[in-house]
Design a protein around this motif. Structure first.
Motif, PDB file in Angstrom:
ATOM      1  N   HIS A 137       0.832  -1.211   0.000  1.00 40.02           N
ATOM      2  CA  HIS A 137       0.000   0.000   0.000  1.00 40.02           C
ATOM      3  C   HIS A 137       0.861   1.253   0.000  1.00 40.02           C
ATOM      4  O   HIS A 137       0.649   2.185  -0.777  1.00 40.02           O
ATOM      5  N   THR A 183      -7.919  -3.032   4.344  1.00 37.85           N
ATOM      6  CA  THR A 183      -6.811  -2.099   4.132  1.00 37.85           C
ATOM      7  C   THR A 183      -6.458  -1.387   5.435  1.00 37.85           C
ATOM      8  O   THR A 183      -5.283  -1.182   5.752  1.00 37.85           O
ATOM      9  N   ALA A 242      -6.026   3.906   1.592  1.00 32.77           N
ATOM     10  CA  ALA A 242      -4.787   3.582   2.300  1.00 32.77           C
ATOM     11  C   ALA A 242      -4.081   4.829   2.806  1.00 32.77           C
ATOM     12  O   ALA A 242      -3.489   4.822   3.888  1.00 32.77           O
ATOM     13  N   SER A 285      -6.929  -3.167  -3.095  1.00 32.83           N
ATOM     14  CA  SER A 285      -5.889  -2.424  -3.801  1.00 32.83           C
ATOM     15  C   SER A 285      -6.431  -1.372  -4.744  1.00 32.83           C
ATOM     16  O   SER A 285      -5.671  -0.729  -5.443  1.00 32.83           O
TER      17      SER A 285
END
Length: 594
Positions: free
Chosen positions: A208, A474, A440, A511
């Motif tokens: 990340h 995340t 993130a 992601s």
């Protein structure tokens, strides 16, 4: 100073007897290389690993021992490689200076010829290509003319100064892959700590954070290209002092701009060159990149990783990486096959691929041998809510100071409002952190600013809230990576949190959320094919790319980490490794507090 006195007098909130660990940590895996003494030159990485096993801090694992052996051998090769690369970079710096000096001299010769109107005539006896390459700049289209003169100049420089010096062959790095909780990150972190003092340029990134850094560098480069400020400032100073008329000066400035534009066209190369080394410093010596959890679940990840890693590996960086998958299995959905194959070729050329094949999740093993697991409480009834409130009151009181609302900075010029916080402790509810379009970058900001985070009202993850589930995963990744202490109140147990419902299984979309400077910008999203991230649900056109296996990895990792984050061994390590306490220690040294 009040913060210092609180820290030094009462320590961390979890020192009360209720949160103390049991002495029975035998065979539990220590994931915190910062707590364990670093391997010394007389006590190598392998010996250090075996010592931890003998002390009962690690359970012996033949796969981990094999990797420790490989990494110790790599450390031995790095000592000589560091010296070789220092010599190489000295030669490279000299070559670059000579080439730039000679390039400017050639440019001045051309400018002087232009000033005198004395460009050489074309020799018609030469072939078409030679005649084309020697045409006057004013005889060709502007863009083509600059390209031709640039190529001519580069060709002359190659003959006069010579080509770029060849770097010494780099020792092969390691690509570690295996199941969740098998010890990949622990072993990599032990290597990273052991390399201190051996290699000057060392960086460790989680996936990340790496993607966000790449985004940040790309954004800065694109911004500077649009504004042209950096180009103008670097050219105008010396060009204006040249003994030529204004038209010739404009020509020189245009040639300089074109040279810089050529160098900036492949933006990933420029990003890679700034990825490991401070932009203000010239690189000297070897470099190591430790990359935790390589993933290629979207187009951007494949394109960015291929460009960045290929450049770094080609210029001598040693890579030690971890992943849940073997390199050949990273791109099971077949995105950007040609680019991915280039990345595979580079990894195979520069890294040994090593499987950590243990089926044991050592994080769960820690939990089984620990007591007082009170950091994750459930279900969401009145008694649990009252208990969670009591824990918050106790921890915040021990942290000292008043509970306030605070705004913290986030990457790309954004900010995040923290509703309740005091001296490194913060409280949120699930909807606030995961029910909004955060990503993130926001979670990294929370993790860096707060050593202890409370999250209340966590629901069971289902297909209906899959975007929230992705954000939660995340969030857990970043809190874990920064070694935060986490308190949760949830609807169900950790084991059942990601089971889904009759509505269906969950997708791993972790992601796809890397926010840019302004919500809705297309900095990163342009490369996500036809998928768009929004607060209204999952990215369209992308979910079909995700496999059930990828979901399983993400959920298993989150569960494994949530379990470990409850253990006394993890909690006790927070005050040693979280960046918040590093800043306090720096303050204490500044004021002479021992």
């Amino acid at each position: 100073m009040r913060k210092l006195s609180v820290f030094l007098s009462i320590g961390f909130a979890h020192r009360s007897s209720k949160f103390r660990s049991s002495n029975n940590h035998h065979n539990a895996l220590c994931f915190y290389s910062n707590i364990c003494p670093s391997p010394s030159k007389n006590h190598g990485l392998l010996a250090h690993y075996r010592s931890l096993v003998e002390q009962g801090k690690l359970q012996h694992d033949p796969y981990q021992e094999k990797v420790a052996t490989e990494l110790e051998n790599l450390l031995g090769r790095l000592e000589q490689y560091e010296k070789d690369m220092e010599e190489y970079h000295e030669k490279l710096a000299q070559w670059e200076d000579n080439r730039e000096s000679r390039r400017r001299k050639l440019l001045m010769e051309e400018a002087e010829a232009k000033q005198q109107g004395a460009f050489k005539p074309i020799n018609k006896s030469r072939n078409i290509f030679q005649r084309w390459m020697s045409r006057k700049p004013e005889d060709v289209e502007e863009g083509v003319g600059k390209w031709v003169s640039y190529l001519n100049r580069e060709k002359k420089l190659d003959s006069q100064v010579g080509r770029r010096p060849a770097a010494p062959p780099a020792p092969k790095g390691l690509y570690l892959y295996g199941n969740v909780g098998s010890g990949k990150t622990m072993i990599m972190d032990m290597f990273y700590k052991a390399s201190e003092g051996i290699v000057k340029h060392r960086r460790r990134f989680h996936f990340h954070e790496a993607m966000l850094k790449i985004n940040e560098h790309m954004h800065k480069i694109w911004k500077s290209q649009m504004e042209q400020k950096s180009l103008q400032s670097s050219i105008s100073g010396w060009v204006m002092n040249l003994p030529f008329d204004s038209k010739v000066k404009e020509w020189v400035a245009a040639e300089e701009r074109y040279k810089q534009e050529v160098h900036m066209k492949n933006i990933l190369l420029d990003v890679a060159d700034k990825f490991l080394v401070n932009q203000a410093d010239r690189r000297r010596g070897a470099s190591i990149l430790c990359f935790d959890e390589i993933q290629t679940v979207d187009v951007f990840a494949i394109v960015a990783l291929s460009g960045i890693l290929s450049r770094l590996l080609s210029t001598g960086t040693v890579l030690v990486a971890t992943s849940n998958r073997a390199p050949t299995d990273l791109n099971q959905d077949g995105m950007q096959k040609e680019i991915f194959q280039k990345l595979l070729k580079k990894l195979e050329e520069h890294c040994e691929t090593v499987l950590i094949g243990s089926e044991v999740d050592y994080r769960r093993l820690i939990a089984q041998r620990s007591i007082d697991q009170v950091h994750y409480i459930w279900p969401l009834n009145s008694n649990i809510k009252r208990e969670f409130e009591d824990i918050w009151n106790k921890v915040s009181k021990q942290a000292g100071g008043s509970i306030i609302s605070r705004t913290i900075p986030v990457m790309f010029g954004r900010t995040l409002e923290v509703p309740e916080s005091c001296n490194g402790v913060a409280r949120f509810n699930f909807e606030y952190l995961c029910g909004r379009p955060l990503g993130a970058a926001d979670y990294i900001a929370v993790a860096k600013n707060y050593h202890t985070v409370f999250i209340s009202d966590i629901p069971i993850m289902s297909m209906r809230i899959r975007d929230k589930a992705r954000r939660f995963i995340t969030l857990i990744d970043e809190l874990y990576n920064h070694h935060c202490c986490l308190y949760c109140s949830a609807e169900t147990s950790v084991e059942d949190l990601f089971q889904g419902t009759a509505e269906g299984t969950l997708f791993d979309l972790e992601s796809f959320q890397f926010e840019t400077e302004i919500e809705g910008t297309k900095l990163r999203r342009d490369v996500l094919a036809e998928g768009n991230v929004s607060s209204g649900g999952a990215p369209s056109g992308i979910t079909t790319m995700l496999s059930g296996q990828e979901e399983m990895f993400a959920f298993r990792r989150a569960v494994s980490r949530l379990i470990e984050m409850q253990t006394p061994l993890y909690v006790e390590a927070v005050q040693h490794v979280h960046p918040y306490f590093d800043s306090l220690h720096n303050e204490s040294e500044k004021y002479g507090v021992n």
